[in-house]
Scaffold this motif. Structure first.
Motif, PDB file in Angstrom:
ATOM      1  N   UNK A  94      -0.675   2.598   9.867  1.00 18.13           N
ATOM      2  CA  UNK A  94       0.319   3.503   9.306  1.00 18.13           C
ATOM      3  C   UNK A  94       1.535   3.791   9.858  1.00 18.13           C
ATOM      4  N   UNK A  95       2.491   4.230   9.182  1.00 19.06           N
ATOM      5  CA  UNK A  95       3.792   4.600   9.801  1.00 19.06           C
ATOM      6  C   UNK A  95       3.651   5.654  10.824  1.00 19.06           C
ATOM      7  N   UNK A  96       4.801   5.813  11.222  1.00 22.09           N
ATOM      8  CA  UNK A  96       4.739   7.040  12.405  1.00 22.09           C
ATOM      9  C   UNK A  96       4.849   8.660  11.598  1.00 22.09           C
ATOM     10  N   UNK A  97       4.108   9.437  12.300  1.00 18.14           N
ATOM     11  CA  UNK A  97       3.984  10.659  11.605  1.00 18.14           C
ATOM     12  C   UNK A  97       3.991  10.606  10.239  1.00 18.14           C
ATOM     13  N   UNK A  98       2.784  10.111   9.774  1.00 20.41           N
ATOM     14  CA  UNK A  98       2.650  10.246   8.061  1.00 20.41           C
ATOM     15  C   UNK A  98       2.105  11.473   7.665  1.00 20.41           C
ATOM     16  N   UNK A  99       1.343  12.391   8.520  1.00 19.93           N
ATOM     17  CA  UNK A  99       0.805  13.430   8.162  1.00 19.93           C
ATOM     18  C   UNK A  99       1.468  14.576   8.223  1.00 19.93           C
ATOM     19  N   UNK A 100       2.252  15.187   7.386  1.00 21.95           N
ATOM     20  CA  UNK A 100       3.070  16.510   7.920  1.00 21.95           C
ATOM     21  C   UNK A 100       2.507  17.527   7.030  1.00 21.95           C
ATOM     22  N   UNK A 101       1.556  17.285   6.365  1.00 21.02           N
ATOM     23  CA  UNK A 101       0.922  18.323   5.440  1.00 21.02           C
ATOM     24  C   UNK A 101      -0.698  17.925   5.485  1.00 21.02           C
ATOM     25  N   UNK A 102      -1.455  19.015   5.218  1.00 20.68           N
ATOM     26  CA  UNK A 102      -2.925  18.761   5.185  1.00 20.68           C
ATOM     27  C   UNK A 102      -3.418  18.528   3.798  1.00 20.68           C
TER      28      UNK A 102
ATOM     29  N   UNK B  51       0.694  -1.256  -0.101  1.00 20.71           N
ATOM     30  CA  UNK B  51       0.000   0.127   0.009  1.00 20.71           C
ATOM     31  C   UNK B  51       0.808   1.117  -0.023  1.00 20.71           C
ATOM     32  N   UNK B  52       0.886   2.056  -1.157  1.00 22.24           N
ATOM     33  CA  UNK B  52       1.227   3.242  -1.072  1.00 22.24           C
ATOM     34  C   UNK B  52       0.579   4.338  -0.439  1.00 22.24           C
ATOM     35  N   UNK B  53       1.200   5.195   0.478  1.00 21.08           N
ATOM     36  CA  UNK B  53       0.402   6.305   0.999  1.00 21.08           C
ATOM     37  C   UNK B  53       1.228   7.654   0.300  1.00 21.08           C
ATOM     38  N   UNK B  54       0.233   8.103  -0.338  1.00 16.57           N
ATOM     39  CA  UNK B  54       0.393   9.463  -1.080  1.00 16.57           C
ATOM     40  C   UNK B  54      -0.002  10.651  -0.793  1.00 16.57           C
ATOM     41  N   UNK B  55       0.686  11.765  -0.441  1.00 19.28           N
ATOM     42  CA  UNK B  55       0.127  12.884   0.078  1.00 19.28           C
ATOM     43  C   UNK B  55      -0.544  13.718  -1.074  1.00 19.28           C
ATOM     44  N   UNK B  56      -1.225  14.998  -0.572  1.00 23.73           N
ATOM     45  CA  UNK B  56      -2.073  15.756  -1.358  1.00 23.73           C
ATOM     46  C   UNK B  56      -1.546  16.031  -2.641  1.00 23.73           C
ATOM     47  N   UNK B  57      -0.211  16.086  -2.833  1.00 26.27           N
ATOM     48  CA  UNK B  57       0.423  16.448  -4.097  1.00 26.27           C
ATOM     49  C   UNK B  57       0.805  15.411  -4.778  1.00 26.27           C
ATOM     50  N   UNK B  58       0.581  14.108  -4.338  1.00 26.33           N
ATOM     51  CA  UNK B  58       0.821  12.898  -5.152  1.00 26.33           C
ATOM     52  C   UNK B  58       1.994  12.031  -4.979  1.00 26.33           C
TER      53      UNK B  58
END
Length: 200
Positions: free
Chosen positions: A61-69, A34-41
């Protein structure tokens, strides 16, 4: 469907389960990444391989996955070791505490049947419309209360532009959206008319 909403810098400990059934015949596939992609892809994490059990994969989920909204994506790819098949992505709503309304704060003031993904989109579009019309804020200046209220009112009025299908369903597939112009009520929140003192 979507996961969340989470906040920027959240690090969820509870497992996430993706239901892969109905997308393909999974009989030959034994595991998935499973790839986790941020809002920029951009891929920010690669999870797995994870065993497929009853058509589902479960992982943390890995630690601290969401550094941006924004709207993150969980993109599963199933494999049997030699063959790969990419399946439909799951959206993850990640909120940013920037002074504007979020999915969480909007629900405190507005009882709506819109799901989190629909509400996120409406709030983002409404915020952009408000920023375009309102007097520009200085760098670092907090978002005024009237800007937040204008954003929520614009989102509510825009929601009325959704058309429900004849079956009466309120799911995400049942709506079509038409851009909604800003009403004078919303404009009045953003650019209040100055009071002219009485003469005489």
């Amino acid at each position: 469907m979507s996961l969340g909403p989470f906040w920027v810098n959240d690090s969820p400990a509870n497992p996430v389960t993706l239901d892969l059934r109905g997308q393909a015949d999974l009989t030959a596939y034994t595991s998935a990444t499973v790839e986790l992609k941020n809002a920029a892809g951009v891929v920010v994490a690669l999870i797995g391989p994870v065993a497929i059990v009853d058509g589902k994969v479960t992982f943390v989920l890995p630690t601290n996955p969401f550094t941006t909204g924004g709207l993150f994506k969980l993109v599963p790819t199933v494999t049997d070791g030699d063959h790969r098949l990419r399946l439909r992505a799951e959206t993850v709503v990640v909120q940013e505490d920037n002074g504007w309304h979020t999915v969480t704060s909007a629900r405190e003031e507005w009882k709506t049947q819109l799901n989190d993904l629909q509400l996120f989109h409406l709030l983002e579009v409404s915020r952009l419309q408000c920023e375009e019309y309102a007097p520009e804020l200085a760098e670092g200046e907090p978002v005024p209360v009237n800007y937040r209220q204008a954003q929520l009112l614009q989102a509510r009025e825009s929601a009325n532009a959704f058309r429900v299908d004849p079956s009466g369903n309120a799911g995400s597939e049942s709506y079509s959206y038409s851009p909604h112009p800003m009403s004078w009520k919303v404009q009045a929140y953003l650019r209040p008319t100055p009071r002219i003192p009485a003469v005489g």
